[in-house]
Scaffold this motif. Structure first.
Motif, PDB file in Angstrom:
ATOM      1  N   UNK A  28       0.716  -1.076  -0.056  1.00 29.11           N
ATOM      2  CA  UNK A  28      -0.111   0.132  -0.087  1.00 29.11           C
ATOM      3  C   UNK A  28       0.901   1.321  -0.009  1.00 29.11           C
ATOM      4  N   UNK A  29       0.877   2.009  -1.219  1.00 33.75           N
ATOM      5  CA  UNK A  29       1.673   3.272  -1.112  1.00 33.75           C
ATOM      6  C   UNK A  29       2.849   3.129  -0.934  1.00 33.75           C
ATOM      7  N   UNK A  30       3.647   2.237  -1.357  1.00 36.21           N
ATOM      8  CA  UNK A  30       4.869   2.092  -1.227  1.00 36.21           C
ATOM      9  C   UNK A  30       5.863   2.945  -1.937  1.00 36.21           C
ATOM     10  N   UNK A  31       6.956   3.567  -1.337  1.00 34.13           N
ATOM     11  CA  UNK A  31       7.756   4.419  -1.851  1.00 34.13           C
ATOM     12  C   UNK A  31       9.215   4.025  -1.425  1.00 34.13           C
ATOM     13  N   UNK A  42       4.781   5.254  -5.230  1.00 35.26           N
ATOM     14  CA  UNK A  42       3.288   4.890  -4.911  1.00 35.26           C
ATOM     15  C   UNK A  42       3.024   3.375  -5.381  1.00 35.26           C
ATOM     16  N   UNK A  43       3.596   2.459  -5.214  1.00 31.70           N
ATOM     17  CA  UNK A  43       3.292   1.028  -5.659  1.00 31.70           C
ATOM     18  C   UNK A  43       2.190   0.833  -4.669  1.00 31.70           C
ATOM     19  N   UNK A  44       1.081   0.110  -5.501  1.00 31.26           N
ATOM     20  CA  UNK A  44      -0.084  -0.493  -4.772  1.00 31.26           C
ATOM     21  C   UNK A  44      -0.219  -1.854  -5.368  1.00 31.26           C
ATOM     22  N   UNK A  45      -0.450  -3.098  -4.555  1.00 32.14           N
ATOM     23  CA  UNK A  45      -0.104  -4.189  -5.309  1.00 32.14           C
ATOM     24  C   UNK A  45      -0.779  -5.191  -4.466  1.00 32.14           C
ATOM     25  N   UNK A  46      -1.765  -6.084  -4.685  1.00 30.99           N
ATOM     26  CA  UNK A  46      -2.307  -7.254  -3.965  1.00 30.99           C
ATOM     27  C   UNK A  46      -2.289  -8.719  -4.694  1.00 30.99           C
ATOM     28  N   UNK A  47      -1.412  -9.537  -4.251  1.00 26.00           N
ATOM     29  CA  UNK A  47      -1.287 -10.903  -4.818  1.00 26.00           C
ATOM     30  C   UNK A  47      -1.982 -11.824  -3.850  1.00 26.00           C
ATOM     31  N   UNK A  83       8.481   4.105   2.782  1.00 26.19           N
ATOM     32  CA  UNK A  83       7.460   4.549   3.207  1.00 26.19           C
ATOM     33  C   UNK A  83       6.214   3.762   2.498  1.00 26.19           C
ATOM     34  N   UNK A  84       5.255   3.699   3.396  1.00 27.75           N
ATOM     35  CA  UNK A  84       4.120   2.934   2.939  1.00 27.75           C
ATOM     36  C   UNK A  84       4.021   1.516   3.948  1.00 27.75           C
ATOM     37  N   UNK A  85       3.377   0.589   3.167  1.00 28.73           N
ATOM     38  CA  UNK A  85       3.371  -0.746   3.967  1.00 28.73           C
ATOM     39  C   UNK A  85       3.258  -1.754   3.099  1.00 28.73           C
ATOM     40  N   UNK A  86       3.937  -2.803   3.375  1.00 27.29           N
ATOM     41  CA  UNK A  86       3.751  -4.289   2.754  1.00 27.29           C
ATOM     42  C   UNK A  86       3.666  -5.397   3.993  1.00 27.29           C
TER      43      UNK A  86
END
Length: 92
Positions: A28-31, A42-47, A83-86
């Motif tokens: 979610x919103x990974x930088x 701003x990487x957003x991804x669901x696997x 920044x963001x969340x994985x």
């Protein structure tokens, strides 16, 4: 008699296709930054669990950087900042 849709195998739930698969990896919103260099934006991804996913792109686009961020190998680089969340299996 109908079999249950979820069965336990080695302590993990095996999905049979009747239910939605759970998110295995979620970003979610990974930088990502190396020093002042902003390398992932701003990487957003669901696997989902039990799927095959490929990261395809040209050299230098951030594929390996993102994978290293998931498995926390970038944590050993002094200038690395994220920044963001994985989350993997719901854990940060």
């Amino acid at each position: 008699m109908e079999l249950p849709s979820i069965s336990e195998i080695n302590g993990r739930k095996k999905l049979t296709g009747k239910e939605d698969t759970m998110k295995f990896i979620e970003a979610d919103d990974v930088n990502v930054y190396y020093g002042d260099n902003h390398v992932l934006h701003d990487v957003n991804l669901s696997i989902k669990e039990n799927t095959v996913t490929a990261f395809i792109g040209p050299s230098g686009c951030g594929k390996s950087t993102f994978l290293r961020t998931i498995n926390r190998m970038n944590d050993y680089i002094d200038t690395f900042r994220m920044t963001g969340k994985i989350e993997v299996e719901g854990k940060n």
